[in-house]
Design a protein around this motif. Sequence first.
Motif, mmCIF file in Angstrom:
data_model
loop_
_atom_site.group_PDB
_atom_site.id
_atom_site.type_symbol
_atom_site.label_atom_id
_atom_site.label_comp_id
_atom_site.label_asym_id
_atom_site.label_seq_id
_atom_site.Cartn_x
_atom_site.Cartn_y
_atom_site.Cartn_z
ATOM 1 N N SER A 1 -3.651 -4.516 -2.336
ATOM 2 C CA SER A 1 -2.452 -4.222 -1.840
ATOM 3 C C SER A 1 -2.219 -4.411 -0.260
ATOM 4 O O SER A 1 -3.185 -4.418 0.430
ATOM 5 C CB SER A 1 -1.948 -2.447 -1.985
ATOM 6 N N ASP B 1 -4.146 -0.222 -5.484
ATOM 7 C CA ASP B 1 -5.127 0.515 -5.082
ATOM 8 C C ASP B 1 -5.911 1.585 -5.987
ATOM 9 O O ASP B 1 -5.075 1.911 -7.145
ATOM 10 C CB ASP B 1 -4.316 1.694 -4.338
ATOM 11 N N HIS C 1 -1.252 -3.717 3.378
ATOM 12 C CA HIS C 1 -1.117 -2.644 4.417
ATOM 13 C C HIS C 1 -0.041 -3.300 5.424
ATOM 14 O O HIS C 1 -0.332 -3.927 6.257
ATOM 15 C CB HIS C 1 -2.210 -2.183 5.261
ATOM 16 N N GLN D 1 1.578 0.463 9.999
ATOM 17 C CA GLN D 1 0.745 1.765 9.403
ATOM 18 C C GLN D 1 -0.770 1.169 9.851
ATOM 19 O O GLN D 1 -1.502 2.102 9.537
ATOM 20 C CB GLN D 1 0.883 1.838 7.822
ATOM 21 N N THR D 2 -0.965 -0.194 10.342
ATOM 22 C CA THR D 2 -2.322 -0.240 10.917
ATOM 23 C C THR D 2 -2.199 -0.686 12.473
ATOM 24 O O THR D 2 -1.175 -0.754 12.982
ATOM 25 C CB THR D 2 -2.892 -1.183 9.778
ATOM 26 N N GLY E 1 1.812 -7.705 7.544
ATOM 27 C CA GLY E 1 0.821 -6.667 7.149
ATOM 28 C C GLY E 1 -0.497 -7.564 7.016
ATOM 29 O O GLY E 1 -0.681 -8.548 7.265
ATOM 30 N N PHE F 1 0.749 -1.299 -0.060
ATOM 31 C CA PHE F 1 0.165 -0.077 -0.027
ATOM 32 C C PHE F 1 0.909 1.345 -0.056
ATOM 33 O O PHE F 1 1.708 1.426 0.769
ATOM 34 C CB PHE F 1 -1.134 -0.036 1.198
ATOM 35 N N GLN F 2 0.536 2.179 -1.105
ATOM 36 C CA GLN F 2 1.283 3.561 -1.007
ATOM 37 C C GLN F 2 2.668 3.186 -0.981
ATOM 38 O O GLN F 2 3.518 4.189 -0.073
ATOM 39 C CB GLN F 2 0.750 4.490 0.259
ATOM 40 N N LEU G 1 -8.395 -1.472 5.919
ATOM 41 C CA LEU G 1 -7.546 -1.915 5.073
ATOM 42 C C LEU G 1 -8.030 -1.445 3.529
ATOM 43 O O LEU G 1 -7.393 -1.968 2.455
ATOM 44 C CB LEU G 1 -7.440 -3.227 4.948
#
Length: 230
Positions: free
Chosen positions: A143, A63, A145, A149-150, A106, A15-16, A222
């Motif tokens: 994607s 994404d 995560h 970041q979560t 993740g 992700f990102q 997510l």
Amino acid sequence: MSYVFNPTTPAVPVFQSSQLFPVHRIYCVGRNYVAHAQEMGWTGREAPFFFMKPADAILPVADGQIGEMPYPGMTGNLHHEIELVVAIGKGGANISIESAPEHVWGYAVGLDMTRRDLQAESKDQGRPWCTAKGFDYSAPISSIHPLSQTSWMTQGNIHLDVNGVQRQDSDINKLTWNVAEIIATLSTFYTLQPGDLIFTGTPEGVGAVTHGDLMAGRIAGLGELKVKVV
Ligand code: MN
């Protein structure tokens, strides 16, 4: 020494990020929400059980994109199963429930696509589930995560619409066996490796999709996974 042809590594976008998460194996948990176990004709809390898909069964969807899943042959009853996917970053065997979180890299949103007619036939005849569960493109996935970041997933809405109409809606807190328990149990059967993905089971509301249908799944925190059947 050289390879006789170039080896391929299935991978899922992060992700990102421009990074890719290389996939080692795909493990799946069966009947892990009570209401789904009931709709499939089961009752009670059974020990978790597992099946696998080939690593290259993934259909990664970046994404904001809509993935395209070809309708598979040899079925007239292709079912969706929206699932929380756990991505393993640190391997190990006989992992304790307490230390399970440190093995998670993740999470992602996944679909355990199923040839339900072949699965029913396999169950009736005591045959393996491979052709029902482990076929090409049978594992669409968003994607990944990063856990950094979560938060550790113990709750959160899990939802699937087909063509804008709700099919599945539940909460991660209704998992019969939670993420830590799944990792602990699975790692008694297999040595987990970095790159393993674990599809943790689907809530109630599974059903058929056909050509042209748009599946939109999401899990709180997510994001979304959109896949069109083509
Ligand atoms: Mn499933």
